[in-house]
Design an enzyme around this catalytic site. Structure first.
Site, PDB file in Angstrom:
ATOM      1  N   LYS A  16      74.481  23.689  13.954  1.00 24.94           N
ATOM      2  CA  LYS A  16      73.937  24.773  13.140  1.00 24.94           C
ATOM      3  C   LYS A  16      72.698  25.386  13.790  1.00 24.94           C
ATOM      4  CE  LYS A  16      76.986  25.170  11.335  1.00 24.94           C
ATOM      5  NZ  LYS A  16      77.808  26.325  10.916  1.00 24.94           N
ATOM      6  N   SER A  37      73.322  27.582   8.886  1.00 32.89           N
ATOM      7  CA  SER A  37      72.972  26.740   7.743  1.00 32.89           C
ATOM      8  C   SER A  37      71.498  26.369   7.848  1.00 32.89           C
ATOM      9  CB  SER A  37      73.825  25.470   7.729  1.00 32.89           C
ATOM     10  OG  SER A  37      73.307  24.524   6.808  1.00 32.89           O
ATOM     11  N   TYR A  46      76.305  17.754  13.378  1.00 36.99           N
ATOM     12  CA  TYR A  46      76.473  18.949  12.545  1.00 36.99           C
ATOM     13  C   TYR A  46      75.193  19.779  12.554  1.00 36.99           C
ATOM     14  CZ  TYR A  46      77.074  21.883   8.440  1.00 36.99           C
ATOM     15  OH  TYR A  46      77.144  22.965   7.587  1.00 36.99           O
ATOM     16  N   ILE A  99      84.185  30.225   1.936  1.00 36.26           N
ATOM     17  CA  ILE A  99      83.394  31.439   2.142  1.00 36.26           C
ATOM     18  C   ILE A  99      84.182  32.464   2.952  1.00 36.26           C
ATOM     19  CG2 ILE A  99      81.318  32.355   3.237  1.00 36.26           C
ATOM     20  CD1 ILE A  99      80.022  29.602   2.676  1.00 36.26           C
ATOM     21  N   SER A 148      90.142  29.807   3.490  1.00 32.44           N
ATOM     22  CA  SER A 148      89.592  29.159   2.298  1.00 32.44           C
ATOM     23  C   SER A 148      88.086  29.337   2.287  1.00 32.44           C
ATOM     24  CB  SER A 148      89.942  27.663   2.285  1.00 32.44           C
ATOM     25  OG  SER A 148      89.343  27.007   3.386  1.00 32.44           O
TER      26      SER A 148
END
Length: 270
Positions: A159, A128, A155, A6, A4
């Site tokens: 990244k 990100s 998170y 990207i 699903s």
């Protein structure tokens, strides 16, 4: 992470180019459905599903073993899967850190010799701009950070780990024709934040629909780093839709990149 978002959009375009594509995803149902849809839309029958759950190091090792037995060629590894949820994995690490970094790190290490033997080859790590808020602590890698916003911080830390992983991998693979790129795909309307707190979703969802990119737009910079000619001198760099960009200072810290690498190896018993 190709079932699903990207990952699926990236896989679709690679299949359109005629590549043999392996969708390594956690959900068998979604993975097989995505592979079937891509085969149907592109006419390329060389699109296959293989089970991989990055929240289980046992699953990562099983996937790598099966892949190396079945697939003689590997020219492109795209580490795309990501989660923003809190929690702890069966291996005792925080869920975002393991899925977003540690599982990808182990997978890359297990497949690295095949990438070298098939060189020139590339590793693309979907990072990100959230790495700007990352605060990696080498002495407590894999453990949730303290504080009220622990999951969000976790998170961001993962990244930052993505950016530093690409940087250190490029340094270590100099001269092997294996190159590596960290990618910020932009703010994309995916299911990444489906685990956001209920109070935050009424704010996030309208923003996602109004302001975020769709998945095909988000996949473009990933595809550029995967397929564009002449990027080899930029191995280890951080890319956005505007091309190579300097990451935030922590993402340029070579000592931290080395400490993350060595700490990741220690946690994985490598």
């Amino acid at each position: 992470g190709g079932s699903s978002g990207i990952g699926a959009a990236t896989a679709l375009e690679l299949a359109r180019c005629g590549a043999r594509v392996i969708l390594a995803t956690r959900s068998t149902r979604r993975g097989e459905a995505a592979a079937s849809r891509i085969r149907r839309e592109t006419g390329n029958n060389e699109v296959q599903f293989m089970h991989l759950d990055l929240a289980s190091l046992r699953s990562v090792r099983a996937f790598a073993s099966t892949f190396l037995c079945q697939e003689p060629q590997l020219h492109l590894l795209i580490n795309n899967a990501g989660v923003s949820a809190g929690g702890t994995t069966e291996d005792g690490f925080s869920l975002p850190f393991q899925v977003n970094h540690l599982g990808h790190f182990l997978l890359t290490q297990l497949l690295l010799e095949r990438l070298r033997s098939c060189a020139p080859s590339r590793v693309v790590i979907v990072a990100s701009s959230a790495h700007c808020a990352g605060r990696l602590r080498p002495e407590s890698l894999g453990q949730p950070p303290p504080g009220l916003f622990s999951t969000f911080q976790d998170y961001c830390d993962s990244k930052l780990a993505n950016v530093l992983h690409a940087r250190e991998l490029a340094t270590r693979e100099q001269g092997t024709q294996v190159t590596c790129y960290a990618v910020h795909p932009g703010f994309v309307n995916t299911s990444l934040f489906r685990h956001a707190p209920l109070w935050l979703k009424p704010l996030l969802l309208p923003l996602a629909w109004l302001l975020f990119l769709d998945v095909s737009e988000g996949a473009q910079v990933v595809l550029d780093c995967a397929t564009q000619d002449g990027l080899e001198p930029l191995s280890g760099r951080y890319f956005t839709d505007c091309g190579p960009r300097l990451p935030w200072p922590a993402g340029r810290d070579d000592r931290l990149a080395r400490a993350l690498w060595e700490g990741s190896e220690r946690l994985l018993g490598l």
